[in-house]
Design a protein around this motif. Structure first.
Motif, mmCIF file in Angstrom:
data_model
loop_
_atom_site.group_PDB
_atom_site.id
_atom_site.type_symbol
_atom_site.label_atom_id
_atom_site.label_comp_id
_atom_site.label_asym_id
_atom_site.label_seq_id
_atom_site.Cartn_x
_atom_site.Cartn_y
_atom_site.Cartn_z
ATOM 1 N N GLY A 35 -2.613 -6.619 24.880
ATOM 2 C CA GLY A 35 -2.357 -5.604 23.857
ATOM 3 C C GLY A 35 -2.496 -6.154 22.443
ATOM 4 O O GLY A 35 -3.073 -5.497 21.567
ATOM 5 N N LEU A 36 -1.983 -7.351 22.218
ATOM 6 C CA LEU A 36 -2.095 -7.962 20.888
ATOM 7 C C LEU A 36 -3.543 -8.310 20.552
ATOM 8 O O LEU A 36 -3.975 -8.159 19.409
ATOM 9 N N ALA A 37 -4.297 -8.749 21.546
ATOM 10 C CA ALA A 37 -5.714 -9.048 21.315
ATOM 11 C C ALA A 37 -6.459 -7.772 20.896
ATOM 12 O O ALA A 37 -7.279 -7.801 19.975
ATOM 13 N N ARG A 38 -6.144 -6.654 21.553
ATOM 14 C CA ARG A 38 -6.774 -5.371 21.193
ATOM 15 C C ARG A 38 -6.375 -4.922 19.792
ATOM 16 O O ARG A 38 -7.165 -4.305 19.087
ATOM 17 N N ALA A 39 -5.138 -5.209 19.391
ATOM 18 C CA ALA A 39 -4.598 -4.704 18.122
ATOM 19 C C ALA A 39 -4.850 -5.638 16.932
ATOM 20 O O ALA A 39 -4.569 -5.254 15.798
ATOM 21 N N THR A 40 -5.402 -6.815 17.156
ATOM 22 C CA THR A 40 -5.551 -7.803 16.081
ATOM 23 C C THR A 40 -6.352 -7.267 14.901
ATOM 24 O O THR A 40 -5.958 -7.445 13.747
ATOM 25 N N SER A 41 -7.452 -6.592 15.143
ATOM 26 C CA SER A 41 -8.250 -6.087 14.026
ATOM 27 C C SER A 41 -7.482 -5.006 13.250
ATOM 28 O O SER A 41 -7.577 -4.934 12.021
ATOM 29 N N LEU A 75 -5.709 -14.184 12.983
ATOM 30 C CA LEU A 75 -4.440 -14.194 13.713
ATOM 31 C C LEU A 75 -4.657 -14.617 15.154
ATOM 32 O O LEU A 75 -5.595 -14.153 15.804
ATOM 33 N N SER A 76 -3.786 -15.491 15.631
ATOM 34 C CA SER A 76 -3.756 -15.786 17.063
ATOM 35 C C SER A 76 -2.300 -15.709 17.503
ATOM 36 O O SER A 76 -1.398 -16.125 16.774
ATOM 37 N N PHE A 77 -2.085 -15.140 18.671
ATOM 38 C CA PHE A 77 -0.733 -14.884 19.158
ATOM 39 C C PHE A 77 -0.409 -15.797 20.330
ATOM 40 O O PHE A 77 -1.227 -15.975 21.233
ATOM 41 N N THR A 78 0.803 -16.354 20.304
ATOM 42 C CA THR A 78 1.271 -17.238 21.366
ATOM 43 C C THR A 78 2.552 -16.664 21.962
ATOM 44 O O THR A 78 3.552 -16.489 21.255
ATOM 45 N N PHE A 79 2.498 -16.375 23.252
ATOM 46 C CA PHE A 79 3.662 -15.854 23.974
ATOM 47 C C PHE A 79 4.629 -16.997 24.256
ATOM 48 O O PHE A 79 4.264 -17.989 24.867
ATOM 49 N N VAL A 80 5.864 -16.834 23.792
ATOM 50 C CA VAL A 80 6.887 -17.868 23.983
ATOM 51 C C VAL A 80 7.716 -17.599 25.224
ATOM 52 O O VAL A 80 8.125 -18.512 25.924
ATOM 53 N N GLY A 81 7.964 -16.322 25.523
ATOM 54 C CA GLY A 81 8.753 -15.974 26.703
ATOM 55 C C GLY A 81 9.455 -14.636 26.497
ATOM 56 O O GLY A 81 9.175 -13.920 25.536
ATOM 57 N N VAL A 82 10.336 -14.320 27.403
ATOM 58 C CA VAL A 82 11.112 -13.088 27.300
ATOM 59 C C VAL A 82 12.503 -13.416 26.788
ATOM 60 O O VAL A 82 12.989 -14.535 26.930
ATOM 61 N N THR A 83 13.119 -12.411 26.194
ATOM 62 C CA THR A 83 14.499 -12.541 25.764
ATOM 63 C C THR A 83 15.328 -11.510 26.512
ATOM 64 O O THR A 83 14.794 -10.493 26.967
ATOM 65 N N ALA A 84 16.595 -11.749 26.641
ATOM 66 C CA ALA A 84 17.485 -10.862 27.384
ATOM 67 C C ALA A 84 17.509 -9.478 26.772
ATOM 68 O O ALA A 84 17.304 -9.298 25.584
ATOM 69 N N GLY A 85 17.764 -8.498 27.615
ATOM 70 C CA GLY A 85 17.889 -7.153 27.118
ATOM 71 C C GLY A 85 17.001 -6.158 27.823
ATOM 72 O O GLY A 85 17.147 -4.969 27.658
#
Length: 117
Positions: free
Chosen positions: A80-86, A104-114
């Motif tokens: 989704g982020l790759a599609r939305a970068t432009s 821009l390049s996006f790096t997934f770190v992980g999930v957070t609680a919730g």
């Protein structure tokens, strides 16, 4: 190192840090408020690391989700982020009016609680 050179370097570091914080805020606002892609739901921008020349920004993000969905959520949000970068770059160009807009390049770190299971 001359006094003038030292203060210029410190000024560039301060400017870069300010720009990184501004990018965090603007990207989070775009993701939360303007992006209509459901795959970006729960994405939280954690940090932005701008290259010294300002040409590239690495964006670290996490997603609010259940821990057992980490792999699925990571893949979905990366796509989704790759599609939305432009879209993000176009909106940042309008809002920030920088001389040089970083890639821009996006790096997934992980999930957070919730997140719901």
């Amino acid at each position: 190192m001359s006094r003038k050179h030292r203060s210029t370097s410190e000024g560039l570091g301060h400017r870069q840090a300010r720009l990184e914080h501004l990018l965090i805020d603007e990207l989070q606002s775009l993701i939360s408020g303007e992006a209509s892609d459901p795959s970006l739901e729960g994405v939280r921008v954690l940090a932005v690391h701008l290259s010294p020349d300002g040409g590239h920004a690495r964006v670290a993000y996490a997603v609010i989700a259940a821990i057992d969905r980490e792999d699925e959520v990571g893949h979905t949000t990366r796509t989704g982020l790759a599609r939305a970068t432009s879209f993000f770059r176009a909106r940042l160009a309008e809002q920030l009016q920088l001389k040089k807009l970083p890639q821009l390049s996006f790096t997934f770190v992980g999930v957070t609680a919730g997140g719901a299971p």
